[in-house]
Write a protein that holds these residues in place. Structure first.
Motif, short mmCIF file in Angstrom:
data_model
loop_
_atom_site.label_atom_id
_atom_site.label_comp_id
_atom_site.label_asym_id
_atom_site.label_seq_id
_atom_site.Cartn_x
_atom_site.Cartn_y
_atom_site.Cartn_z
N LYS A 125 27.32 5.09 64.79
CA LYS A 125 28.13 4.62 64.66
C LYS A 125 28.98 3.75 65.94
N GLN A 126 27.64 3.30 66.33
CA GLN A 126 28.18 2.39 68.01
C GLN A 126 27.65 1.32 67.20
N TYR A 127 26.42 1.56 66.35
CA TYR A 127 25.75 0.40 65.65
C TYR A 127 26.78 -0.08 64.59
N ASP A 128 28.05 0.30 64.16
CA ASP A 128 28.92 -0.47 62.62
C ASP A 128 29.03 -1.40 62.74
N PRO A 129 29.01 -1.98 61.79
CA PRO A 129 29.03 -3.67 61.25
C PRO A 129 30.86 -3.60 61.99
N ALA A 130 31.40 -2.68 61.35
CA ALA A 130 32.20 -2.66 61.14
C ALA A 130 33.26 -1.79 63.30
N LEU A 154 39.68 1.92 61.55
CA LEU A 154 38.01 2.61 61.56
C LEU A 154 38.65 3.55 60.27
N VAL A 155 37.84 3.20 59.13
CA VAL A 155 37.21 4.77 58.83
C VAL A 155 36.33 4.58 57.91
N PHE A 156 35.60 5.92 58.38
CA PHE A 156 34.20 5.83 58.84
C PHE A 156 33.80 7.23 56.90
N PRO A 157 33.00 6.22 56.39
CA PRO A 157 32.79 7.63 55.66
C PRO A 157 31.48 8.69 55.52
N ALA A 158 31.12 9.89 54.51
CA ALA A 158 30.36 10.04 54.85
C ALA A 158 29.04 10.17 56.16
N PRO A 159 28.06 10.26 56.69
CA PRO A 159 27.16 9.37 57.20
C PRO A 159 26.13 9.81 56.33
N THR A 167 31.63 1.24 55.84
CA THR A 167 33.16 1.45 57.02
C THR A 167 34.25 0.68 57.10
N THR A 168 35.38 0.55 56.68
CA THR A 168 36.13 0.24 56.45
C THR A 168 37.15 0.17 58.03
#
Length: 359
Positions: free
Chosen positions: A117-122, A275-280, A287-288
């Motif tokens: 999640k640290q690498y998520d663009p959002a 931040l709203v994360f989907p199922a991993p 992620t929004t």
């Protein structure tokens, strides 16, 4: 870069196999290892890996690769120690270990801890916006809510190969060894409820601890912890942030909830970053990031780039170019310390024994 995989279970099959299959310009999988020969063969077949092992020591001795991906469940401390001692670079899925002593026993080497999640663009965009606002000093509150359905329901789509051939008694031995590590962390007399809380903190809530570490720094004080509901149940954690403001985490295991949902809201004087994360396990589900600003303007940022894939590319760059990862040994240790503070606070609050490293 030639790599070996350790652990061929759910996350490997649902996430790493498809990603490694489509990033063959970066990685060649030459060996796989699992307690189950069935799983090792299944993953090895899908990735074209010639080496198939059920013993880590033998795989490390045979070699034929440059780096190791530690993807098995539970504590990775001893396996990472062996891989680093053998001279391999390591990408280790969270948690790095269950105790501080395991981390302190690690030799020098190239180690990256996997918090995708640290690498998520959002998430990276939220970090940029937060820096423009003044960083951690601008935050009034960070509020996290996780709705966590069963792993089986989250992975129903994946058509996983199941292990049926692990040596009888071996899993029981491994569970006993893990329980001994938890005792070292929390003390031999630690209550089952405290142990369960610690396992959830390091097994799931650690993702949110890793985000706090990026956004604000790890909390040094935990002043409230509560649990309720049938296990794993619900967990509430709160305390002051290192610079200013407070945080709260509410984690709910809901067996039959329709879908995994994780919300991280950062409130500041001039608005909110949410931040709203989907199922991993759903590849490329975005992620929004919703930015609430002046006149209640709402701007959404979404990017379908897969966070796990960015993390893999970052590991490749770390090993081949020396680019530092977002989390190394020190960050992995910080999250263990925070999890021990959570367990200790819960025990003290409820008059339960606490010992070991957490004391």
């Amino acid at each position: 870069m030639r790599i070996a995989l350790v652990g061929c279970g759910a996350v490997t099959q649902a996430v790493y196999v498809p990603l490694l299959s489509r990033r063959r310009e970066l990685f060649e999988v030459t060996a796989v290892c699992d307690l189950s020969a069935t799983l090792a063969d299944a993953v090895g077949d899908r990735l074209g890996a010639p080496g198939r092992y059920t013993e880590l020591e033998r795989m490390l001795a045979d070699g034929g690769f440059d780096a190791v991906l530690m993807l098995a469940s539970g504590s990775h401390g001893e396996a990472v120690r062996q891989a680093l001692a053998a001279g391999y670079a390591v990408l280790c899925e969270k948690p790095l270990a269950l105790t501080r002593a395991e981390v302190e026993a690690l030799p020098e080497g190239r180690l990256m801890v996997g918090y995708m999640k640290q690498y998520d663009p959002a998430v990276r965009r939220a970090e940029q916006l937060l820096a423009e606002l003044g960083g951690a000093e601008a935050i009034r509150s960070v509020e996290v809510t996780v709705l966590h359905p069963s792993g089986e329901s989250q992975l129903a789509f994946a058509n996983l190969t199941r292990a049926q051939d692990v040596v009888p008694g071996l899993l029981a031995e491994l569970r006993k060894a893990e329980d001994a590590l938890v005792s070292a962390a929390l003390g031999e007399a630690a209550d089952p409820a405290t142990r369960a809380l610690y396992n959830v903190a390091l097994g799931s809530i650690c993702h949110d601890l890793s985000l706090l570490r990026r956004f604000t720094g790890s909390p040094s004080v935990i002043d409230h912890v509560e649990t309720w509901g049938p296990g794993p149940g619900s967990i509430e954690i709160s305390g002051p942030l290192p610079a200013t403001g407070r945080f709260s985490i509410r984690w709910h295991y809901l067996e039959d909830y329709p879908a995994y949902r994780e919300t991280v809201a950062i409130h500041h004087e001039r608005g909110t970053l949410e931040l709203v994360f989907p199922a991993p396990y759903l590849m490329n589900a975005p992620t929004t990031l919703t930015v609430v600003s002046g006149a209640e303007t709402r701007t959404e940022f979404r990017d379908v780039t897969e966070a796990f894939e960015v993390q893999l590319a970052a590991f490749h760059a770390y090993v081949t170019e020396g680019r530092a990862p977002l989390t190394g040994e020190a960050g992995g240790l910080e999250d263990i310390v925070t999890a021990q503070r959570i367990a200790a606070r819960y025990a003290v609050q409820h008059g339960l024994p606490i010992g070991g490293e957490a004391a």
